[in-house]
Design an enzyme around this catalytic site. Structure first.
Site, PDB file in Angstrom:
ATOM      1  N   ASP A  33       0.750  -1.385   0.065  1.00 57.21           N
ATOM      2  CA  ASP A  33       0.021   0.025  -0.029  1.00 57.21           C
ATOM      3  C   ASP A  33       0.768   1.255   0.094  1.00 57.21           C
ATOM      4  O   ASP A  33       0.604   2.167   0.823  1.00 57.21           O
ATOM      5  CB  ASP A  33      -0.720  -0.152   1.265  1.00 57.21           C
ATOM      6  CG  ASP A  33      -1.559  -1.465   1.318  1.00 57.21           C
ATOM      7  OD1 ASP A  33      -2.080  -1.915   0.388  1.00 57.21           O
ATOM      8  OD2 ASP A  33      -2.019  -1.703   2.694  1.00 57.21           O
ATOM      9  N   GLU A 204     -11.339   0.113  -3.716  1.00 56.03           N
ATOM     10  CA  GLU A 204     -10.705   0.522  -2.589  1.00 56.03           C
ATOM     11  C   GLU A 204      -9.757   1.639  -2.937  1.00 56.03           C
ATOM     12  O   GLU A 204      -9.454   1.933  -4.011  1.00 56.03           O
ATOM     13  CB  GLU A 204     -10.235  -0.301  -1.312  1.00 56.03           C
ATOM     14  CG  GLU A 204      -9.577  -1.343  -2.272  1.00 56.03           C
ATOM     15  CD  GLU A 204      -9.295  -2.810  -1.482  1.00 56.03           C
ATOM     16  OE1 GLU A 204      -9.695  -2.784  -0.427  1.00 56.03           O
ATOM     17  OE2 GLU A 204      -8.231  -3.554  -1.826  1.00 56.03           O
TER      18      GLU A 204
HETATM   19  O1  FUB Z   1      -3.332  -4.027   2.884  1.00 54.21           O
HETATM   20  C1  FUB Z   1      -4.727  -4.020   3.450  1.00 54.21           C
HETATM   21  C2  FUB Z   1      -5.743  -3.541   2.298  1.00 54.21           C
HETATM   22  O2  FUB Z   1      -5.313  -4.121   1.094  1.00 54.21           O
HETATM   23  C3  FUB Z   1      -5.458  -2.168   1.989  1.00 54.21           C
HETATM   24  O3  FUB Z   1      -5.969  -1.495   2.987  1.00 54.21           O
HETATM   25  C4  FUB Z   1      -6.277  -2.223   0.756  1.00 54.21           C
HETATM   26  O4  FUB Z   1      -6.254  -1.124  -0.141  1.00 54.21           O
HETATM   27  C5  FUB Z   1      -5.567  -3.506   0.122  1.00 54.21           C
HETATM   28  O5  FUB Z   1      -4.546  -3.248  -0.540  1.00 54.21           O
END
Ligand code: FUB
Length: 447
Positions: A33, A204
């Site tokens: 991320d 997301e």
């Molecule tokens: O790293 C955990 C979660 O997985 C992140 O918050 C999302 O964006 C995905 O990458």
């Protein structure tokens, strides 16, 4: 507000220069991320941390206990500034929740505002979003006592418009949200709005930026199962936005997530993202970066992920040619050397006339006189034509490789350069020998 007792100590203990580059960017731990930001003339990257999960810990297979920060000036040597926030430091968070998912950080008027999701102790939501503030990007960060009010969700992202107004974006699921932030950067200044006209299916990891008056709302999106990186454009930070499609294809080898940020540094735009390169485990990810380019009309060109990544490599480094930019028609395998961290790879199953090119090597002023290669061979060996430009380009030297006693018995071979070379060049190694597998290569270096 709580001063992070751990921070100074951890900065001192962990601060170390890891001379690494290529992809993945960091090899001594797992990082996911990544949010990249230009701060104080350097490129800082704020990723999350993946560790192996003990049974019953974390969510969705992810165990994410803390945040490190990394920086680089030359995009090749990255400094790990250590842990800046640990889950145990968050007063409102579950101290062993392992839920420190994707973060962001932004500078405003000399202060650095760090936004992160964590599992709230009060169990009012899956994730709440916390803020911490520092005088320097690498910390120490001072945490707010409580989470931000009026929102819940994952993947906070901040954007500051040219008029100074800051916006926060967040969310994961069918909907992504945005709202204005107050001048204190710690509270919402407007009711959250749903970002409109995005395609259905899971989304997301919003990342918003502005270029030439166009606002780009970018996000991982999973129309086909795993996540591709997609974007929409508009005239205002909160939309309306028009969906434009993907700019990086989804992974097809079993990594469900991708999560990115986009930044311009020294005139070049880049996308930072993650994959499971080191671990081959989608819960132990590693951050990567590649150049990103725009068309005349402002649309984003597709980014094809590379091994080579970004940055210019000094010729005097151990150049990891297994992170090659291009490869000849004959196949060469890339395999790990050992299985621990930091991760390292080798060129394996090399045969006669195969070659790899490794772009952007800095030979400086032309004073280098020798080349060294770290190789292993259980066979007869062979030779390496060290060239620049292309597979038939200027020949700098021929390095003879002999049997080293085994495919894992590494030995350094060296030879004087026949020709002078200066400036930034694309390095090409052409492998020569008799039948069968010749030798394995770990690195090449100039002296
Ligand atoms: O790293 C955990 C979660 O997985 C992140 O918050 C999302 O964006 C995905 O990458």
């Amino acid at each position: 507000m709580k001063k992070l007792g751990l921070s100074l100590l951890t900065i001192i203990l962990f601060a170390a220069n890891f001379a690494i580059a290529d992809n993945p960017l960091v090899r001594h731990m797992y990082t996911a991320d990544p949010t990249a930001r230009v701060m104080n003339g350097k490129l800082f990257v704020f990723p999350s941390t993946d560790i192996k999960c003990e049974e019953g810990k974390g969510n969705n297979g992810f165990c994410m206990p803390n945040y490190h920060v990394f920086s680089s000036e030359n995009l090749f040597d990255w400094t790990d500034h250590g842990v800046i926030i640990d889950q145990a430091d968050v007063k409102w968070g579950v101290f062993d929740g392992f839920g420190m998912w994707a973060p962001d950080c932004i500078e405003k008027e000399g202060k650095y505002y760090y936004y992160f999701p964590d599992m709230p102790k009060d169990t009012t939501a899956f994730r709440r979003i916390g803020v911490a503030v520092a005088d320097n990007p690498e910390g120490p960060y001072t945490l707010e006592n409580d989470y931000m009010k009026g929102l819940d969700g994952i993947d906070p992202n901040v954007f500051i418009d040219t008029d100074g107004q800051a916006y926060l974006y967040w969310g994961g699921g069918e909907k992504l949200y945005g709202a204005k932030l107050k001048a204190n950067m710690k509270e919402l200044a407007s009711e959250p709005v749903v970002i409109n006209d995005l395609p259905s299916k899971y989304k997301e990891g919003s990342f918003v930026f502005e270029r030439n008056g166009i606002y780009y709302f970018t996000f991982p999106h999973s129309p086909h199962g795993t996540e591709e990186l997609a974007y929409a454009t508009g005239d205002n930070p909160l939309g309306p936005f028009e969906y434009q499609g993907f700019f990086m294809k989804r992974w097809t080898n079993g990594c469900w997530t991708n999560h990115h940020s986009i930044v311009e540094y020294k005139g070049q735009w880049m996308v930072f993202y993650h994959h499971k390169d080191i671990s081959n485990n989608e819960h132990l990810r590693s951050m990567c970066a590649d150049n990103l380019n725009f068309n005349e009309d402002g649309s984003i060109q597709e980014v094809i992920p590379t091994l080579r990544g970004i940055g210019v490599c000094p010729a005097t480094n151990e150049i990891q040619i297994d992170r090659y930019s291009r490869i000849g028609e004959k196949e060469i395998q890339v395999n790990r050397i050992g299985s621990g961290l930091p991760a390292n790879w080798q060129l394996d199953y090399i045969t006669n006339d195969s070659w790899v090119a490794y772009d952007r090597v800095n030979f400086r002023d032309g004073n280098l006189t020798e080349v060294e290669m770290n190789c292993a061979s259980a066979a007869k060996g062979g030779s390496v034509e060290v060239r620049i430009g292309g597979a038939t380009g200027k020949l700098l030297a021929v390095v003879k490789i002999t049997n080293t006693g085994g495919w894992n018995q590494w030995k350094t071979f060296n030879v004087k350069l026949d020709k002078k070379v200066s400036g930034i060049q694309n390095l090409v190694c052409v492998f020569k020998g008799e039948e069968g597998n010749l030798f394995n290569v770990d690195w090449i270096k100039f002296k």
